[in-house]
Design a protein around this motif. Structure first.
Motif, PDB file in Angstrom:
ATOM      1  N   ASP A  52     -28.800 -12.404 -22.315  1.00 34.68           N
ATOM      2  CA  ASP A  52     -27.695 -13.181 -21.753  1.00 34.68           C
ATOM      3  C   ASP A  52     -26.580 -12.298 -21.217  1.00 34.68           C
ATOM      4  O   ASP A  52     -25.841 -12.710 -20.318  1.00 34.68           O
ATOM      5  CB  ASP A  52     -27.116 -14.148 -22.792  1.00 34.68           C
ATOM      6  N   ILE A  53     -26.426 -11.082 -21.763  1.00 37.15           N
ATOM      7  CA  ILE A  53     -25.373 -10.180 -21.282  1.00 37.15           C
ATOM      8  C   ILE A  53     -25.943  -9.092 -20.366  1.00 37.15           C
ATOM      9  O   ILE A  53     -25.287  -8.082 -20.100  1.00 37.15           O
ATOM     10  CB  ILE A  53     -24.558  -9.563 -22.442  1.00 37.15           C
ATOM     11  N   GLY A  54     -27.171  -9.290 -19.909  1.00 40.06           N
ATOM     12  CA  GLY A  54     -27.750  -8.385 -18.924  1.00 40.06           C
ATOM     13  C   GLY A  54     -28.457  -7.163 -19.478  1.00 40.06           C
ATOM     14  O   GLY A  54     -28.771  -6.243 -18.742  1.00 40.06           O
ATOM     15  N   ARG A  55     -28.726  -7.154 -20.777  1.00 39.82           N
ATOM     16  CA  ARG A  55     -29.435  -6.027 -21.404  1.00 39.82           C
ATOM     17  C   ARG A  55     -30.893  -6.438 -21.596  1.00 39.82           C
ATOM     18  O   ARG A  55     -31.227  -7.145 -22.533  1.00 39.82           O
ATOM     19  CB  ARG A  55     -28.804  -5.665 -22.752  1.00 39.82           C
ATOM     20  N   ASP A  56     -31.752  -6.016 -20.678  1.00 44.90           N
ATOM     21  CA  ASP A  56     -33.144  -6.459 -20.730  1.00 44.90           C
ATOM     22  C   ASP A  56     -34.120  -5.368 -21.169  1.00 44.90           C
ATOM     23  O   ASP A  56     -35.315  -5.614 -21.294  1.00 44.90           O
ATOM     24  CB  ASP A  56     -33.577  -7.030 -19.382  1.00 44.90           C
ATOM     25  N   LYS A  57     -33.623  -4.181 -21.424  1.00 45.93           N
ATOM     26  CA  LYS A  57     -34.463  -3.087 -21.922  1.00 45.93           C
ATOM     27  C   LYS A  57     -33.902  -2.660 -23.276  1.00 45.93           C
ATOM     28  O   LYS A  57     -32.776  -2.174 -23.365  1.00 45.93           O
ATOM     29  CB  LYS A  57     -34.465  -1.923 -20.939  1.00 45.93           C
ATOM     30  N   ILE A  58     -34.695  -2.871 -24.335  1.00 47.60           N
ATOM     31  CA  ILE A  58     -34.233  -2.649 -25.706  1.00 47.60           C
ATOM     32  C   ILE A  58     -35.010  -1.481 -26.310  1.00 47.60           C
ATOM     33  O   ILE A  58     -36.232  -1.427 -26.218  1.00 47.60           O
ATOM     34  CB  ILE A  58     -34.475  -3.903 -26.578  1.00 47.60           C
ATOM     35  N   TYR A  59     -34.281  -0.579 -26.961  1.00 45.68           N
ATOM     36  CA  TYR A  59     -34.899   0.571 -27.615  1.00 45.68           C
ATOM     37  C   TYR A  59     -34.671   0.519 -29.115  1.00 45.68           C
ATOM     38  O   TYR A  59     -33.712  -0.089 -29.594  1.00 45.68           O
ATOM     39  CB  TYR A  59     -34.313   1.885 -27.084  1.00 45.68           C
ATOM     40  N   SER A  60     -35.543   1.201 -29.833  1.00 44.08           N
ATOM     41  CA  SER A  60     -35.426   1.315 -31.280  1.00 44.08           C
ATOM     42  C   SER A  60     -36.202   2.559 -31.705  1.00 44.08           C
ATOM     43  O   SER A  60     -37.186   2.924 -31.064  1.00 44.08           O
ATOM     44  CB  SER A  60     -36.015   0.073 -31.944  1.00 44.08           C
ATOM     45  N   ILE A  61     -35.762   3.194 -32.761  1.00 42.79           N
ATOM     46  CA  ILE A  61     -36.440   4.373 -33.292  1.00 42.79           C
ATOM     47  C   ILE A  61     -37.112   3.982 -34.594  1.00 42.79           C
ATOM     48  O   ILE A  61     -36.504   3.316 -35.435  1.00 42.79           O
ATOM     49  CB  ILE A  61     -35.442   5.527 -33.523  1.00 42.79           C
ATOM     50  N   THR A  62     -38.361   4.399 -34.747  1.00 45.81           N
ATOM     51  CA  THR A  62     -39.118   4.118 -35.973  1.00 45.81           C
ATOM     52  C   THR A  62     -39.613   5.426 -36.562  1.00 45.81           C
ATOM     53  O   THR A  62     -40.231   6.223 -35.860  1.00 45.81           O
ATOM     54  CB  THR A  62     -40.333   3.213 -35.663  1.00 45.81           C
ATOM     55  N   GLN A  63     -39.326   5.625 -37.833  1.00 40.52           N
ATOM     56  CA  GLN A  63     -39.843   6.801 -38.529  1.00 40.52           C
ATOM     57  C   GLN A  63     -41.367   6.716 -38.557  1.00 40.52           C
ATOM     58  O   GLN A  63     -41.926   5.647 -38.803  1.00 40.52           O
ATOM     59  CB  GLN A  63     -39.297   6.857 -39.959  1.00 40.52           C
ATOM     60  N   TYR A  64     -42.029   7.827 -38.344  1.00 38.07           N
ATOM     61  CA  TYR A  64     -43.481   7.847 -38.201  1.00 38.07           C
ATOM     62  C   TYR A  64     -44.210   7.281 -39.420  1.00 38.07           C
ATOM     63  O   TYR A  64     -45.190   6.568 -39.294  1.00 38.07           O
ATOM     64  CB  TYR A  64     -43.946   9.276 -37.926  1.00 38.07           C
ATOM     65  N   PHE A  65     -43.732   7.571 -40.622  1.00 39.70           N
ATOM     66  CA  PHE A  65     -44.418   7.138 -41.838  1.00 39.70           C
ATOM     67  C   PHE A  65     -43.858   5.840 -42.427  1.00 39.70           C
ATOM     68  O   PHE A  65     -44.228   5.454 -43.528  1.00 39.70           O
ATOM     69  CB  PHE A  65     -44.391   8.252 -42.894  1.00 39.70           C
ATOM     70  N   ASN A  66     -42.983   5.155 -41.719  1.00 39.15           N
ATOM     71  CA  ASN A  66     -42.418   3.887 -42.194  1.00 39.15           C
ATOM     72  C   ASN A  66     -43.341   2.748 -41.761  1.00 39.15           C
ATOM     73  O   ASN A  66     -43.168   2.132 -40.715  1.00 39.15           O
ATOM     74  CB  ASN A  66     -41.006   3.703 -41.647  1.00 39.15           C
ATOM     75  N   LYS A  67     -44.325   2.455 -42.600  1.00 38.25           N
ATOM     76  CA  LYS A  67     -45.348   1.465 -42.248  1.00 38.25           C
ATOM     77  C   LYS A  67     -44.782   0.071 -42.057  1.00 38.25           C
ATOM     78  O   LYS A  67     -45.200  -0.661 -41.169  1.00 38.25           O
ATOM     79  CB  LYS A  67     -46.446   1.450 -43.309  1.00 38.25           C
ATOM     80  N   SER A  68     -43.825  -0.323 -42.897  1.00 39.18           N
ATOM     81  CA  SER A  68     -43.280  -1.688 -42.774  1.00 39.18           C
ATOM     82  C   SER A  68     -42.524  -1.850 -41.457  1.00 39.18           C
ATOM     83  O   SER A  68     -42.622  -2.896 -40.804  1.00 39.18           O
ATOM     84  CB  SER A  68     -42.407  -2.038 -43.970  1.00 39.18           C
ATOM     85  N   SER A  69     -41.790  -0.839 -41.039  1.00 42.27           N
ATOM     86  CA  SER A  69     -41.084  -0.907 -39.755  1.00 42.27           C
ATOM     87  C   SER A  69     -42.065  -0.974 -38.592  1.00 42.27           C
ATOM     88  O   SER A  69     -41.858  -1.708 -37.631  1.00 42.27           O
ATOM     89  CB  SER A  69     -40.196   0.317 -39.566  1.00 42.27           C
ATOM     90  N   LYS A  70     -43.123  -0.205 -38.686  1.00 38.08           N
ATOM     91  CA  LYS A  70     -44.125  -0.210 -37.629  1.00 38.08           C
ATOM     92  C   LYS A  70     -44.813  -1.578 -37.520  1.00 38.08           C
ATOM     93  O   LYS A  70     -45.037  -2.087 -36.423  1.00 38.08           O
ATOM     94  CB  LYS A  70     -45.141   0.901 -37.856  1.00 38.08           C
ATOM     95  N   ARG A  71     -45.112  -2.204 -38.675  1.00 38.72           N
ATOM     96  CA  ARG A  71     -45.714  -3.551 -38.666  1.00 38.72           C
ATOM     97  C   ARG A  71     -44.758  -4.569 -38.054  1.00 38.72           C
ATOM     98  O   ARG A  71     -45.150  -5.415 -37.254  1.00 38.72           O
ATOM     99  CB  ARG A  71     -46.085  -3.974 -40.092  1.00 38.72           C
ATOM    100  N   PHE A  72     -43.504  -4.485 -38.461  1.00 35.00           N
ATOM    101  CA  PHE A  72     -42.468  -5.390 -37.970  1.00 35.00           C
ATOM    102  C   PHE A  72     -42.350  -5.301 -36.448  1.00 35.00           C
ATOM    103  O   PHE A  72     -42.328  -6.315 -35.753  1.00 35.00           O
ATOM    104  CB  PHE A  72     -41.157  -5.036 -38.680  1.00 35.00           C
ATOM    105  N   LYS A  73     -42.338  -4.100 -35.919  1.00 36.40           N
ATOM    106  CA  LYS A  73     -42.196  -3.936 -34.473  1.00 36.40           C
ATOM    107  C   LYS A  73     -43.480  -4.294 -33.727  1.00 36.40           C
ATOM    108  O   LYS A  73     -43.435  -4.732 -32.584  1.00 36.40           O
ATOM    109  CB  LYS A  73     -41.727  -2.521 -34.155  1.00 36.40           C
ATOM    110  N   LYS A  74     -44.606  -4.156 -34.377  1.00 32.76           N
ATOM    111  CA  LYS A  74     -45.864  -4.562 -33.759  1.00 32.76           C
ATOM    112  C   LYS A  74     -45.881  -6.075 -33.541  1.00 32.76           C
ATOM    113  O   LYS A  74     -46.386  -6.567 -32.534  1.00 32.76           O
ATOM    114  CB  LYS A  74     -47.046  -4.136 -34.631  1.00 32.76           C
ATOM    115  N   LYS A  75     -45.291  -6.831 -34.473  1.00 31.72           N
ATOM    116  CA  LYS A  75     -45.209  -8.287 -34.327  1.00 31.72           C
ATOM    117  C   LYS A  75     -44.409  -8.677 -33.087  1.00 31.72           C
ATOM    118  O   LYS A  75     -44.599  -9.749 -32.530  1.00 31.72           O
ATOM    119  CB  LYS A  75     -44.545  -8.919 -35.553  1.00 31.72           C
ATOM    120  N   LEU A  76     -43.498  -7.809 -32.689  1.00 32.26           N
ATOM    121  CA  LEU A  76     -42.651  -8.079 -31.530  1.00 32.26           C
ATOM    122  C   LEU A  76     -43.215  -7.468 -30.245  1.00 32.26           C
ATOM    123  O   LEU A  76     -42.546  -7.451 -29.222  1.00 32.26           O
ATOM    124  CB  LEU A  76     -41.251  -7.515 -31.782  1.00 32.26           C
TER     125      LEU A  76
END
Length: 104
Positions: A52-76
């Protein structure tokens, strides 16, 4: 969750954001509410708000061995862009190396 709309530093590496980009970090679900699939829903809502505010490219950093974060971002349907390694010597000297860039 914290949303950064300006340039930011992560482990002494500067990332420059454009006008249509945002960086999301520190997504956290209280332990009593984990396992209810809330994090992806909240993250998706933040995507809508940013769009809505014109930000259409979103970034995030995930630690390589953080499995729960990787699963969470895979869902998205998040995509990996680059794989970095950060070398720290004597808690004083740091250097970042790109190990791999993924085709997008």
């Amino acid at each position: 969750m914290i949303i950064e709309l300006n340039d930011f530093n992560y482990r002494h590496k500067t990332f420059n954001l454009k006008e249509n980009e945002a960086y999301l970090f520190d997504m956290y679900t209280f332990e009593a509410h984990r396992g209810k699939n809330l994090a992806p829903y909240l993250r998706y809502q933040s995507y809508l708000m940013l769009k809505d505010i014109g930000r259409d490219k979103i970034y995030s950093i995930t630690q390589y061995f953080n499995k729960s974060s990787k699963r969470f971002k895979k869902k998205l349907n998040a995509r990996n862009l680059q794989l970095y390694i950060n070398i720290i010597i004597f808690k004083k000297y740091q250097h970042h190396f790109v190990l791999r860039s993924y085709n997008t």
